[in-house]
Write a protein that holds these residues in place. Sequence first.
Motif, short mmCIF file in Angstrom:
data_model
loop_
_atom_site.label_atom_id
_atom_site.label_comp_id
_atom_site.label_asym_id
_atom_site.label_seq_id
_atom_site.Cartn_x
_atom_site.Cartn_y
_atom_site.Cartn_z
N VAL A 38 -7.67 71.83 43.15
CA VAL A 38 -8.79 72.70 43.57
C VAL A 38 -8.35 73.40 44.86
CG1 VAL A 38 -10.64 71.39 42.49
CG2 VAL A 38 -9.94 70.82 44.81
N LEU A 41 -11.17 73.82 50.78
CA LEU A 41 -12.56 74.20 51.07
C LEU A 41 -12.60 75.27 52.15
CD1 LEU A 41 -14.55 70.85 51.07
CD2 LEU A 41 -13.55 72.14 49.22
N GLU A 46 -19.62 72.38 52.09
CA GLU A 46 -18.97 71.75 50.94
C GLU A 46 -18.60 70.31 51.28
OE1 GLU A 46 -16.77 75.41 48.67
OE2 GLU A 46 -16.01 74.91 50.64
N VAL A 50 -19.64 66.71 49.65
CA VAL A 50 -18.65 65.70 49.30
C VAL A 50 -19.11 64.32 49.80
CG1 VAL A 50 -16.31 64.89 49.82
CG2 VAL A 50 -16.68 67.25 49.12
N PHE A 53 -21.91 63.02 47.76
CA PHE A 53 -21.41 62.61 46.44
C PHE A 53 -20.77 61.22 46.52
CE2 PHE A 53 -17.86 62.76 43.30
CZ PHE A 53 -18.62 62.84 42.15
N LYS A 83 -11.99 53.72 43.46
CA LYS A 83 -13.11 54.47 42.91
C LYS A 83 -13.36 53.98 41.49
CE LYS A 83 -14.19 59.20 41.40
NZ LYS A 83 -13.62 60.55 41.27
N GLU A 87 -16.01 59.28 34.87
CA GLU A 87 -15.62 60.39 33.99
C GLU A 87 -14.17 60.19 33.56
OE1 GLU A 87 -16.68 64.50 34.65
OE2 GLU A 87 -17.98 63.82 36.28
N LEU A 162 -8.47 70.19 34.80
CA LEU A 162 -8.95 71.30 35.62
C LEU A 162 -7.92 72.40 35.78
CD1 LEU A 162 -10.87 69.45 38.43
CD2 LEU A 162 -11.69 70.31 36.25
N LYS B 188 -17.79 73.77 42.16
CA LYS B 188 -18.26 72.66 42.99
C LYS B 188 -18.01 71.31 42.29
CE LYS B 188 -22.58 71.31 44.01
NZ LYS B 188 -24.00 71.57 44.24
N ASN B 190 -15.79 70.63 40.03
CA ASN B 190 -14.36 70.34 39.98
C ASN B 190 -13.89 69.71 41.27
OD1 ASN B 190 -14.34 71.41 37.50
ND2 ASN B 190 -13.40 73.36 38.09
N LEU B 191 -14.43 70.24 42.34
CA LEU B 191 -14.08 69.73 43.66
C LEU B 191 -14.46 68.25 43.77
CD1 LEU B 191 -13.51 70.66 46.65
CD2 LEU B 191 -15.97 70.84 46.85
N LEU B 192 -15.66 67.93 43.30
CA LEU B 192 -16.14 66.55 43.44
C LEU B 192 -15.39 65.59 42.53
CD1 LEU B 192 -19.97 67.22 43.79
CD2 LEU B 192 -18.32 66.79 45.60
N LYS B 193 -14.91 66.11 41.41
CA LYS B 193 -14.15 65.25 40.50
C LYS B 193 -12.86 64.76 41.14
CE LYS B 193 -15.36 67.11 36.07
NZ LYS B 193 -14.92 68.11 35.12
#
Lengths: 176, 195
Positions: A38, A41, A46, A50, A53, A83, A87, A162, B188, B190-193
């Motif tokens: 990714v 940032l 953001e 994080v 989250f 972690k 997913e 991704l 967003k 994707n970032l958190l993944k």
Amino acid sequence: MNIRIETERLVMRPLEEDDVERLFLLDSNSEVMKYIGVKPLTKLEESVEVIKFIQKQYAENGIGRLAVIEKESNLLIGWSFLKYLTEEINGIKNVYDLGYRFLPEFWGKGYATESAKASLDYGFNVMNLDKIYAHAHSENAASNHTLKKLGFEEKGTFVDDLDGAKCYWYEMRKII
Amino acid sequence: MNFTENYILENEVVKLIPLKNEHFENLKEFSNNEPDIWKYNAFGANGEANLKKYIETALQNREKQTDYPFVVFSKKDQKIIGSTRFYLINNTNKTLELGFTWYGKKYQGTNINKNCKYLLLEFAFEKLNFERVGFRANYKNQRSINAMKSIGCTEEGILRNFAFDAEGNRIDAIVLSILKNEWFDSVKNNLLKKI
């Protein structure tokens, strides 16, 4: 969740709202994000997301990445720990994954190894896990080297969903 | 979108360069050696004659201000390995379609497509500030449909008997799209993944 781990040079503790600026420093750094898949940032908000989250993971899974504080400077220098994967990665989920990310100025000091050893010790001996997984971008030589040095066994490659990058997949079994 | 400007989009993996006539030389090996890249489409670039027409049409459409074609340069391979295009560009409605995408066989199913799509969507939503990016494919081209879904496209429906394939058979086209807010949400997530 109230996990606190101390190693020779580091303290690992849950991420807090106040960590946002240091975390943003980490995730907005293009060197750090080169192999993450990714973009770095660009907005502090953001990093607020994080942290929220990760705190949600603490609450739901009882575990998540921990802030790593360097004792000498008392600064947050990155994150490391286990972690719970909810997913799928490489077709696997509901397992524990080791990960870490550090600011470049703290690379090459053995901090990834030191925090990872503490994380693995916690996973195998406190949580009594049988297996811990990890993965790294195939071109991230430093991280692949660290994982192998820790004793992880490479179990093939997969393609990141991704960004389509090739990644190595690693496993470590508890040694009884 | 400013059609007279030369937009170059690039990241660590690929560089998208505006298509020019000279690129015929770079692309012809695919037209000659891998003509079935275009088996699902009419007006493909199978064979040098068709490639010439393909490039001409794309460049004419850029002049008419409806299309903006690129060639895809792979940094790892240090060569041009395919092409892609914005078309049906509508600056008033802030919508466009993304398509006419093809890569040499060796580069299909690699990280090339994801990186191209990422750069193109980022450009459309974050630079041009557009609202909708649409995609169409031959309903039978499952590979292409899967690739679109994997980047977060939503299926909108089927256009029956909409076009024809390389053999001249009528085909149904599937329409998919991604909207601006969906793009920002997916970025967003994707970032958190990755934490």
